[in-house]
Enzyme design. Sequence first.
Site, PDB file in Angstrom:
ATOM      1  N   LYS A 163      44.593  55.751  66.220  1.00  0.00           N
ATOM      2  CA  LYS A 163      45.485  54.586  65.856  1.00  0.00           C
ATOM      3  C   LYS A 163      45.996  54.186  66.935  1.00  0.00           C
ATOM      4  O   LYS A 163      45.885  52.851  67.436  1.00  0.00           O
ATOM      5  CB  LYS A 163      46.216  54.887  64.916  1.00  0.00           C
ATOM      6  CG  LYS A 163      45.463  54.934  63.236  1.00  0.00           C
ATOM      7  CD  LYS A 163      46.483  55.354  62.312  1.00  0.00           C
ATOM      8  CE  LYS A 163      45.595  55.616  61.085  1.00  0.00           C
ATOM      9  NZ  LYS A 163      46.306  56.378  59.961  1.00  0.00           N
ATOM     10  N   GLN A 166      51.992  58.401  58.592  1.00  0.00           N
ATOM     11  CA  GLN A 166      50.710  59.354  58.311  1.00  0.00           C
ATOM     12  C   GLN A 166      50.984  60.182  57.136  1.00  0.00           C
ATOM     13  O   GLN A 166      51.938  60.994  57.134  1.00  0.00           O
ATOM     14  CB  GLN A 166      50.421  59.945  59.533  1.00  0.00           C
ATOM     15  CG  GLN A 166      48.900  60.776  59.496  1.00  0.00           C
ATOM     16  CD  GLN A 166      47.760  59.590  59.374  1.00  0.00           C
ATOM     17  OE1 GLN A 166      47.850  58.649  59.847  1.00  0.00           O
ATOM     18  NE2 GLN A 166      46.947  59.814  58.283  1.00  0.00           N
ATOM     19  N   ASP A 187      50.370  49.668  55.652  1.00  0.00           N
ATOM     20  CA  ASP A 187      49.562  50.423  54.961  1.00  0.00           C
ATOM     21  C   ASP A 187      49.107  49.999  53.489  1.00  0.00           C
ATOM     22  O   ASP A 187      48.192  50.212  52.740  1.00  0.00           O
ATOM     23  CB  ASP A 187      50.109  51.715  54.671  1.00  0.00           C
ATOM     24  CG  ASP A 187      49.032  52.797  55.350  1.00  0.00           C
ATOM     25  OD1 ASP A 187      47.902  52.763  55.660  1.00  0.00           O
ATOM     26  OD2 ASP A 187      49.727  54.033  55.639  1.00  0.00           O
TER      27      ASP A 187
END
Length: 293
Positions: A51, A95, A118
């Site tokens: 990422k 994460q 997200d």
Amino acid sequence: MIIDGKAAAERLRRQIAEEVARLRATHDLQPGLAVVLVGEDPASQVYVRNKGRQTLEAGMLSHGHKLDASVSEEELLTLIDTLNGDPSIHGILVQLPLPDHIDEQRVLQTIDPAKDVDGFHPLNVGGLASGDPHALVPCTPTGCLLLLLEQFDGNLSGQNALVIGRSNIVGKPMAQLLLRESCTVTIAHSRTRDLPAVCRKADIVVAAVGRPGMVRGDWIKPGAVVIDVGINRVQREGEDKPKLVGDVAFAEAADVAGAITPVPGGVGPMTIACLLRNTVIAACRHAEVEGQL
Ligand code: NAD
């Protein structure tokens, strides 16, 4: 036909890089993404590294925050508060999974919904369900939708779509997105009766289960488009390294399907590209600039 997710993701990342260059040149706006990693989970470390690299390659700012697995929930929430208040950061990603002593929902709900790239904050979840065009949508289902739109020339209206799996991360938002595109949507899960028969009626199958090769070739309606979200590591006898396979028995299904994503090289590469896309969208909204993605 095999759907090349790697090539589609490369095209999307090129488009994003062009948009970032335009925003920097014309609006002095450089989208910034902060990624928070707690602990040493090897798969999470790989995801976070990829990422960060792809964020920089797109010309965006990348902030990595690595915290020890023993970090307290309060310390993590304090970091998120700081990132919420930092104007150079437009997207925040924590994460998952988090260590057991940390309340995942509390963490996700602390992220500013406008920076929640997200799409897991309840305000974004509710926004997607109630048709708010400003809701930030989870990355994996967005990637699946973009692949499907390419297959159907941008029009999914009236298609019978089956989503197998009802998780908050993939299945549920996927079903909402397909409904938004005017599909007739069925959500199947572990308690669904006669799944093969349900599957045979579907023009679109999205499998997000986590069971290697569960969806067999004879479950697929001839010509259907199959999107395989599953990522399963399978150790076969005689092979030294585990192999990545999807939730669909690929060779069988590919014989019947009109188009199908492989694993790896299908949905996976689209997920990070969609994360970058969400960050650019969030940056444009923050700066009140008209975006082109
Ligand atoms: P999850 O475990 O949260 O959900 C799995 C779902 O499958 C559940 O809703 C369950 O009801 C359903 N299910 C379980 N057994 C079933 C059965 N026998 N028949 C029908 N449904 C059944 O998983 P998730 O987070 O949604 O992930 C699903 C898969 O997708 C995993 O393999 C995961 O690794 C993968 N994944 C890939 C990406 C990507 O970027 N490609 C992103 C997220 C998840």
